[in-house]
Design a protein around this motif. Structure first.
Motif, PDB file in Angstrom:
ATOM      1  N   ARG A   1       0.827  -1.205   0.000  1.00 36.03           N
ATOM      2  CA  ARG A   1       0.000   0.000   0.000  1.00 36.03           C
ATOM      3  C   ARG A   1       0.863   1.257   0.000  1.00 36.03           C
ATOM      4  N   ARG A   2       1.915   1.257   0.815  1.00 37.82           N
ATOM      5  CA  ARG A   2       2.779   2.430   0.901  1.00 37.82           C
ATOM      6  C   ARG A   2       3.562   2.646  -0.392  1.00 37.82           C
ATOM      7  N   PHE A   3       3.725   1.571  -1.158  1.00 40.30           N
ATOM      8  CA  PHE A   3       4.445   1.683  -2.427  1.00 40.30           C
ATOM      9  C   PHE A   3       3.527   2.136  -3.558  1.00 40.30           C
ATOM     10  N   ASP A   4       2.229   2.284  -3.281  1.00 45.71           N
ATOM     11  CA  ASP A   4       1.284   2.672  -4.328  1.00 45.71           C
ATOM     12  C   ASP A   4       1.694   3.974  -5.012  1.00 45.71           C
ATOM     13  N   LYS A   5       2.135   4.959  -4.229  1.00 46.15           N
ATOM     14  CA  LYS A   5       2.476   6.253  -4.827  1.00 46.15           C
ATOM     15  C   LYS A   5       3.662   6.149  -5.781  1.00 46.15           C
ATOM     16  N   PRO A   6       4.802   5.553  -5.339  1.00 52.30           N
ATOM     17  CA  PRO A   6       5.907   5.378  -6.302  1.00 52.30           C
ATOM     18  C   PRO A   6       5.505   4.562  -7.520  1.00 52.30           C
ATOM     19  N   ARG A   7       4.641   3.563  -7.295  1.00 54.08           N
ATOM     20  CA  ARG A   7       4.192   2.720  -8.409  1.00 54.08           C
ATOM     21  C   ARG A   7       3.374   3.548  -9.396  1.00 54.08           C
ATOM     22  N   GLU A   8       2.485   4.377  -8.863  1.00 51.81           N
ATOM     23  CA  GLU A   8       1.643   5.203  -9.735  1.00 51.81           C
ATOM     24  C   GLU A   8       2.476   6.230 -10.493  1.00 51.81           C
ATOM     25  N   GLN A   9       3.580   6.687  -9.895  1.00 47.17           N
ATOM     26  CA  GLN A   9       4.451   7.630 -10.589  1.00 47.17           C
ATOM     27  C   GLN A   9       5.068   6.993 -11.837  1.00 47.17           C
ATOM     28  N   GLU A  10       5.165   5.668 -11.829  1.00 50.79           N
ATOM     29  CA  GLU A  10       5.658   4.948 -13.001  1.00 50.79           C
ATOM     30  C   GLU A  10       4.522   4.567 -13.955  1.00 50.79           C
ATOM     31  N   GLY A  11       3.285   4.863 -13.550  1.00 46.68           N
ATOM     32  CA  GLY A  11       2.143   4.586 -14.422  1.00 46.68           C
ATOM     33  C   GLY A  11       1.620   3.171 -14.350  1.00 46.68           C
TER      34      GLY A  11
END
Length: 310
Positions: A199-209
């Motif tokens: 869940r906490r990695f969602d933001k970095p993941r979304e930054q990669e699309g």
């Protein structure tokens, strides 16, 4: 309100995935053959009379069986039955191979370990677009102990008491390692830690699309080039439908190539994106593990590696 994706079926499916559900396997037997499908469309309709419903896609290989059958059974899966869910959502000819089951009072296949079973007589069928809605009258049911297997936002999950419902005494006892909370079990701690980091990695993941399911597929294909959809589903711990959605999204952006034999490979662009994602994860992991000794991290890695090697 976002209406741009109103007619985008894949986006619509992802929006529906925001609604968490339980996971069931619906079974039937007709003409001497057993059939079963994984479904999360199960819902209660009425207590008096006792009615339930679910829906099946017209293109399902089991569609005709459920169209001609008089009875069916609903097997509500427990949290330890992900393999059962994946088996019955696969394209295997014999989905019951290796599955512990027994005939119920109506002769319908009941899957061992299910936390609930309902044997039903088909009451009505209704048109539902690309699905048929089947309403059943419950004839026999059984409730068994265990935690429910849930599915939400493309991931398997388990139900837990909401943190806001816990009293200060509960939280204090949990922090001290008290046994009044199930969270102290090793399995639950491992599950919570994995989901917390994801869940906490969602933001970095979304930054990669990418979303979570696309990330799992990308990593799984990188680790196993030439994999089939079946092995991809097994390795990514996604349902076939969610895995196919993720593959479609990655194919559209040129990160995955489908070979003529139906297997999958990462394209050069996909390999490059995977390397960027892996670097982001490494940086994120280092930040998350700050303050934990290298000895403790090594011991944890050893325990997890031992579990995976079994």
């Amino acid at each position: 309100m976002d209406t741009q994706n109103e007619f985008d079926q894949r986006a619509f499916r992802h929006c529906l995935g925001q609604f968490g559900t339980g996971v069931t396997v619906i079974t039937t037997q007709t003409s001497g053959r057993r059939f079963g499908v994984t479904a999360n469309s199960f819902a209660a309709v009425s207590l008096d009379p006792p009615l339930v419903l679910w829906s099946i896609k017209r293109t399902s290989r089991s569609f005709e069986a459920f169209q001609t059958a008089d009875h069916f059974a609903i097997n509500i899966l427990g949290s330890n039955q992900i393999d059962i869910s994946q088996s019955f959502s696969s394209q295997e000819d014999d989905k019951f191979a290796g599955v512990d089951w027994s005939p119920g009072k109506t002769g319908m296949p009941l899957i061992a370990g299910s936390i609930g079973t309902l044997e039903c007589k088909i009451e009505t069928r209704h048109e539902g677009g690309d699905h048929i809605i089947i309403v059943g009258r419950v004839l026999h049911f059984e409730r068994n102990p265990g935690d429910a297997l849930l599915f939400s936002q493309g991931r398997y999950a388990v139900a837990m008491e909401h943190p806001k419902l816990k009293t200060p005494a509960d939280l204090a006892a949990q922090a001290k390692g008290g046994k009044n909370e199930d969270v102290t079990s090793f399995w639950r701690l491992m599950f919570l830690a994995q989901h917390r980091m994801s869940r906490r990695f969602d933001k970095p993941r979304e930054q990669e699309g990418f979303n979570a399911s696309e990330t799992r597929v990308l990593m799984s294909v990188f680790d196993n080039p030439g994999c089939t959809i079946e092995s991809l589903v097994e390795r990514s711990f996604l349902t076939r439908l969610v895995a196919e959605d993720a593959i479609a999204g990655l194919e559209e952006r040129g990160y995955i190539a489908r070979e003529s034999d139906g297997t999958f490979q990462l394209t050069p662009a996909g390999i490059a994106r995977r390397e960027v994602m892996a670097a982001r994860w490494q940086s994120f992991e280092e930040e998350e593990l700050k303050g934990i000794s290298s000895e403790d991290i090594a011991r944890a890695r050893s325990v997890l590696a031992s579990i995976l090697s079994r």
